[in-house]
Design an enzyme around this catalytic site. Structure first.
Site, PDB file in Angstrom:
ATOM      1  N   LYS A 147       0.841  -1.208   0.000  1.00 34.32           N
ATOM      2  CA  LYS A 147       0.000   0.000   0.000  1.00 34.32           C
ATOM      3  C   LYS A 147       0.869   1.247   0.000  1.00 34.32           C
ATOM      4  O   LYS A 147       2.053   1.191   0.367  1.00 34.32           O
ATOM      5  CB  LYS A 147      -0.930  -0.024   1.212  1.00 34.32           C
ATOM      6  CG  LYS A 147      -0.229  -0.138   2.543  1.00 34.32           C
ATOM      7  CD  LYS A 147      -1.220  -0.498   3.633  1.00 34.32           C
ATOM      8  CE  LYS A 147      -0.555  -0.453   5.008  1.00 34.32           C
ATOM      9  NZ  LYS A 147      -1.453  -0.884   6.074  1.00 34.32           N
ATOM     10  N   ARG A 161     -11.674  -0.701  14.195  1.00 33.61           N
ATOM     11  CA  ARG A 161     -11.484   0.038  12.949  1.00 33.61           C
ATOM     12  C   ARG A 161     -12.273  -0.700  11.868  1.00 33.61           C
ATOM     13  O   ARG A 161     -13.462  -0.493  11.725  1.00 33.61           O
ATOM     14  CB  ARG A 161      -9.982   0.116  12.624  1.00 33.61           C
ATOM     15  CG  ARG A 161      -9.654   1.035  11.473  1.00 33.61           C
ATOM     16  CD  ARG A 161      -8.164   1.170  11.214  1.00 33.61           C
ATOM     17  NE  ARG A 161      -7.542  -0.081  10.750  1.00 33.61           N
ATOM     18  CZ  ARG A 161      -6.285  -0.185  10.349  1.00 33.61           C
ATOM     19  NH1 ARG A 161      -5.498   0.879  10.355  1.00 33.61           N
ATOM     20  NH2 ARG A 161      -5.801  -1.345   9.942  1.00 33.61           N
ATOM     21  N   TYR A 204      12.199  31.722   2.663  1.00 36.84           N
ATOM     22  CA  TYR A 204      10.888  32.267   3.044  1.00 36.84           C
ATOM     23  C   TYR A 204      10.897  32.669   4.510  1.00 36.84           C
ATOM     24  O   TYR A 204      11.386  31.914   5.364  1.00 36.84           O
ATOM     25  CB  TYR A 204       9.803  31.219   2.837  1.00 36.84           C
ATOM     26  CG  TYR A 204       9.450  30.966   1.398  1.00 36.84           C
ATOM     27  CD1 TYR A 204       9.038  32.013   0.566  1.00 36.84           C
ATOM     28  CD2 TYR A 204       9.510  29.685   0.874  1.00 36.84           C
ATOM     29  CE1 TYR A 204       8.707  31.772  -0.756  1.00 36.84           C
ATOM     30  CE2 TYR A 204       9.178  29.437  -0.444  1.00 36.84           C
ATOM     31  CZ  TYR A 204       8.781  30.482  -1.258  1.00 36.84           C
ATOM     32  OH  TYR A 204       8.456  30.254  -2.557  1.00 36.84           O
TER      33      TYR A 204
HETATM   34  C1  LIG Z   1      -0.809  -1.611   6.868  1.00 35.03           C
HETATM   35  C2  LIG Z   1      -1.329  -2.860   7.380  1.00 35.03           C
HETATM   36  C3  LIG Z   1      -0.463  -3.929   7.606  1.00 35.03           C
HETATM   37  C4  LIG Z   1       1.022  -3.812   7.515  1.00 35.03           C
HETATM   38  O1  LIG Z   1       1.469  -3.180   8.693  1.00 35.03           O
HETATM   39  P1  LIG Z   1       2.980  -3.044   9.133  1.00 35.03           P
HETATM   40  O2  LIG Z   1       2.912  -2.643  10.552  1.00 35.03           O
HETATM   41  O3  LIG Z   1       3.584  -1.995   8.286  1.00 35.03           O
HETATM   42  O4  LIG Z   1       3.643  -4.353   8.940  1.00 35.03           O
HETATM   43  C5  LIG Z   1      -1.030  -5.137   7.963  1.00 35.03           C
HETATM   44  N1  LIG Z   1      -2.372  -5.269   8.119  1.00 35.03           N
HETATM   45  C6  LIG Z   1      -3.226  -4.248   7.935  1.00 35.03           C
HETATM   46  C7  LIG Z   1      -4.672  -4.468   8.118  1.00 35.03           C
HETATM   47  C8  LIG Z   1      -2.732  -3.002   7.580  1.00 35.03           C
HETATM   48  O5  LIG Z   1      -3.572  -1.991   7.419  1.00 35.03           O
END
Ligand SMILES: *Cc1c(COP(=O)(O)O)cnc(C)c1O
Length: 489
Positions: free
Chosen positions: A154, A248, A381
């Site tokens: 992601k 969540r 700036y």
């Molecule tokens: C982003 C995410 C992960 C990965 O998390 P890390 O802590 O970066 O390993 C795993 N599961 C879900 C549901 C996530 O949103």
């Protein structure tokens, strides 16, 4: 003209094939017309031999991809955009056979396309493929053999560049990934990523067709959403999200009835169930017991569903910290993100795994200019910095739009140039950053500044940047800008 017309109708790759086909035909015609037989029998014999030998391989070179494409590549426009159906991908591969491209290019006297290098970039990311390999090996070794890694790609692979990372991961035997959105999944598919792609977040019902078309697996965010997915009317692969205490995403674990109903839904193909741990990074006793409770709630829910006769194919709950702190809860997948990239969320945590995990990403920028700031003059700036004596400045071609946190302005952050430290002065701009290089002897326009990574004996880590900016490594990395070049080293 003719070429243009052909292109219009068939696309440029078809033109190449058509030319091969013409060549093959001309060999065949030459062979059968006995062109030279009345003039010189020897010459005719040689011509015939050449043609006979060329025709067959040419025939197969053209016919096989042509037939495959015609059979499999029915919807050419969708195919070119990268339809995810297996035939489409296969046909696409056949069409894009690199051999043809190379032959075509060498016939036209074209050189191979230039490999992207950092040589002329203004600001760029270098990815260390060895580090990635090592991190994968370590994470795998921390888990039982039955637990597969499902890397989190992601946010453009936490800013690293999902396309390059996915390609490397594929080489390392990874065949399951998770992303945040349907769009990220589609992008991966269009780049040719195979295997399972799980969307961890919400997808708008108007985009459910993408799930089906690109073979993406959708998370069921709750019972109502399951019904919406089912209403789409075509088979959709899903993993059911189960809320065991993070509150969540996921249906509450207690709602066995609602969960069971999902298994009865005609169009849902339930490939897995998962939950997410929210304090697995902490070693505080109350957090450890909370994690334990989450894990128990998850397995009890799975058990209840199984007792009702539903099979729960793949189950998973661990992310990076889970793998490190609770490998005993490994299921079928571990959704590893931050650790895969060789760091953890904080500097302190990262120090603890330094021997095992190596940072994959370095961030670099070009020195655009070196100039003098005379005593009493101010810079940038807001003119927030005033020189107390003559200073030498370097202007770097990187700014907050590239993901450099603006909070590093005014001496909070620093960069490395030629193995020495140069503090940021004034305010970081959208595209530029000014650093003090008074203490560095040799520095000139075109030099490389290291914002994350090593230079000489020094190193600045993404964790350092995060700490200085008052955030976690995950945020710093995932905000790396789209206009940075990404290069594998
Ligand atoms: C982003 C995410 C992960 C990965 O998390 P890390 O802590 O970066 O390993 C795993 N599961 C879900 C549901 C996530 O949103």
């Amino acid at each position: 003209m003719c070429d243009k017309k052909l292109k219009k109708y068939f696309g440029s790759r078809y033109v190449r094939l058509a030319l091969f086909w013409l060549l093959a035909v001309s060999f065949a015609v030459t062979m059968h017309t006995l062109l030279l037989v009345n003039r010189n029998e020897d010459a005719d014999f040689y011509l015939l031999s050449v043609c006979a030998r060329m025709t067959v391989p040419f025939f197969f070179m053209v016919t096989v991809p042509l037939a495959a494409a015609l059979l499999l590549f029915r919807d050419t426009s969708a195919g070119r955009q990268g339809t995810s159906n297996k035939e489409g991908l296969l046909a696409k591969k056949v069409w894009s056979m690199q051999g043809f491209d190379h032959l075509w290019n060498s016939l036209k006297g074209k050189k191979k396309p230039k490999v992207r290098t950092a040589a002329c970039a203004r600001a760029w990311i270098e990815l260390d493929s060895k580090a990635l390999k090592q991190n994968i090996a370590f994470l795998r070794s921390s888990l039982p053999k039955s637990c597969k890694l499902m890397p989190a790609l992601k946010a453009d692979a936490y800013g690293h560049g999902a396309a390059l990372i996915a390609k490397e991961l594929q080489k390392l035997g990874i065949d399951a990934y998770c992303v945040a959105s349907a769009k990220e999944g589609v992008t991966l598919r269009r780049q040719g990523t195979k295997g399972e792609i799980l969307i961890l977040g919400y997808t708008n019902p108007q985009e459910f067709a993408l799930l089906h078309r690109y073979h993406l697996t959708q998370t069921v965010v709750d019972a109502a959403y399951a019904a919406q997915l089912n209403q789409f009317g075509k088979k959709i692969h899903v993993h059911i999200g189960i809320d065991t205490g993070m509150h969540r995403i996921g249906e509450r674990y207690e709602n066995t009835e609602k969960l069971a109903k999902m298994f009865e839904m005609q169009h849902l193909v339930i490939d897995g169930l998962f939950t997410h741990l929210c304090v697995s990074d902490s070693n505080e006793p109350q957090d450890q017991s909370y994690t334990k409770k989450q894990a128990q709630a998850f397995s009890q829910t799975i058990q209840k569903l199984q007792e009702r006769g539903y099979s729960c194919p793949k189950v998973h709950m661990l992310a990076s910290y889970g793998v490190l702190n609770y490998p005993q809860y490994a299921g079928d997948y571990a959704r590893v993100g931050i650790a895969l990239y060789g760091v953890l969320s904080t500097k302190e945590d990262t120090m603890g795994v330094k021997q095992h995990l190596k940072p994959v990403l370095s961030l670099k920028a070009r020195v655009a200019a070196v100039k003098v700031l005379y005593a009493g003059e101010s810079v940038g700036y807001g003119l927030t910095y005033t020189a107390d004596c003559d200073k030498k400045l370097a202007v770097l071609s990187i700014g907050y739009a590239d993901g450099l946190p603006r909070a590093l302005s005014e001496g909070v952050g620093s960069v490395l140039i030629n193995g020495q430290t140069a503090p940021v002065i004034g305010r970081i701009c959208m595209d530029q950053t000014i650093v003090d290089v008074s203490g560095i002897k040799h520095v000139e326009a075109g030099d490389v500044a290291v914002l994350i990574g090593k230079s000489g004996g020094l190193e600045i880590s993404a964790c350092d940047l995060a700490k200085q900016a008052g955030t976690i490594t995950n945020e710093v990395l995932s905000r790396m800008g789209q206009r940075l070049e990404r290069i594998l080293v």
